[in-house]
Design a protein around this motif. Sequence first.
Motif, PDB file in Angstrom:
ATOM      1  N   ASP A   1       0.857  -1.179   0.000  1.00  0.00           N
ATOM      2  CA  ASP A   1       0.000   0.000   0.000  1.00  0.00           C
ATOM      3  C   ASP A   1       0.895   1.231   0.000  1.00  0.00           C
ATOM      4  O   ASP A   1       2.001   1.210   0.562  1.00  0.00           O
ATOM      5  CB  ASP A   1      -0.919   0.015   1.223  1.00  0.00           C
ATOM      6  N   HIS A   2       0.413   2.298  -0.624  1.00  0.00           N
ATOM      7  CA  HIS A   2       1.173   3.545  -0.659  1.00  0.00           C
ATOM      8  C   HIS A   2       1.158   4.252   0.696  1.00  0.00           C
ATOM      9  O   HIS A   2       2.119   4.946   1.045  1.00  0.00           O
ATOM     10  CB  HIS A   2       0.591   4.473  -1.728  1.00  0.00           C
ATOM     11  N   GLU A   3       0.087   4.059   1.466  1.00  0.00           N
ATOM     12  CA  GLU A   3      -0.062   4.765   2.738  1.00  0.00           C
ATOM     13  C   GLU A   3       0.620   3.994   3.866  1.00  0.00           C
ATOM     14  O   GLU A   3       0.346   2.812   4.073  1.00  0.00           O
ATOM     15  CB  GLU A   3      -1.547   4.956   3.070  1.00  0.00           C
ATOM     16  N   LEU A   4       1.466   4.682   4.598  1.00  0.00           N
ATOM     17  CA  LEU A   4       2.165   4.050   5.710  1.00  0.00           C
ATOM     18  C   LEU A   4       1.184   3.557   6.770  1.00  0.00           C
ATOM     19  O   LEU A   4       1.390   2.493   7.372  1.00  0.00           O
ATOM     20  CB  LEU A   4       3.166   5.036   6.320  1.00  0.00           C
ATOM     21  N   GLU A   5       0.113   4.317   7.004  1.00  0.00           N
ATOM     22  CA  GLU A   5      -0.882   3.905   7.989  1.00  0.00           C
ATOM     23  C   GLU A   5      -1.533   2.578   7.606  1.00  0.00           C
ATOM     24  O   GLU A   5      -1.813   1.739   8.456  1.00  0.00           O
ATOM     25  CB  GLU A   5      -1.956   4.991   8.143  1.00  0.00           C
ATOM     26  N   SER A   6      -1.754   2.365   6.313  1.00  0.00           N
ATOM     27  CA  SER A   6      -2.327   1.100   5.860  1.00  0.00           C
ATOM     28  C   SER A   6      -1.350  -0.050   6.050  1.00  0.00           C
ATOM     29  O   SER A   6      -1.747  -1.162   6.416  1.00  0.00           O
ATOM     30  CB  SER A   6      -2.737   1.210   4.391  1.00  0.00           C
ATOM     31  N   VAL A   7      -0.069   0.201   5.782  1.00  0.00           N
ATOM     32  CA  VAL A   7       0.943  -0.830   6.006  1.00  0.00           C
ATOM     33  C   VAL A   7       0.940  -1.257   7.476  1.00  0.00           C
ATOM     34  O   VAL A   7       0.957  -2.453   7.795  1.00  0.00           O
ATOM     35  CB  VAL A   7       2.335  -0.310   5.587  1.00  0.00           C
TER      36      VAL A   7
END
Length: 276
Positions: A169-175
């Motif tokens: 995922d591009h979003e760190l929060e999603s990772v």
Amino acid sequence: MIRLGVRVRREDADVVLAELLALAPSGVEETDLEDGKVIEYAVYGAPGELPDLPDVEAAVGGALVEVVTTEVADDWADRWRAFHQPIEIAGRLYVRPPWEPARTDLMDLVIDPGQAFGTGAHHTTRLCLELLAQEDVPSPAGVMDLGCGSGVLAIAAAKLGWGPVAGVDHELESVRATADNAVANGVDVSVERFDLIRGGPAPTAPLVLANLLRPLLLCVARAGFQDGAAPELLIASGLLAREADEIADAFARHGLRETDRRQSAEWAALVLRRTV
């Protein structure tokens, strides 16, 4: 606590949703208004924490119906919890928030809806889960979840017996959310940050899950897959029903042929299998 609502005509909803998720990757609440003719997307936050919306207004070229800001009552947390209800998928999976009890007759999948987009309740996620649940697990059975969000698809795949399972995922929060939710569910999911727009060919595996909006799906189709190896099976969703033919055609150049299509409300999901 402030609730920021963006009301838009249904035909423009996918554009607004894409912009909102870029501004607020932790996810949005979706509500049908005016008998489904208008969609309201809402985000919550403390004063000063909510995203600015000029980009959303510009993206739809004046199609934005209304932006509504309201102060949420002190019981907002209870009402927010009531919004996230557990769901049953194909008589096999039970996707629930942490405060709901498990069911002993179904595979239990716990997703914290406060961390990232994708709890299983949205039409596109449900369609992906339903199509995933109907597949027999082959050998090899590796999985790549493109745009993993909360990790619900990757975790479901692991629960159903697929593996190894990975997500990007591009979003760190999603990772972080995917990693945390995988631990909470007792499954192994390897997850890392990857930009599907600028990162070049997408990571791949025998099964690729792609619950992405149309622009990102087209980016993946244009860039192709790493090592030139298209997946054996691609489950694609996040698209409107009217966009399904375009997406199927875009992946056909990689030898992926549509073998199943499922629709819920205005959303659709495709099963694409490699033929060459």
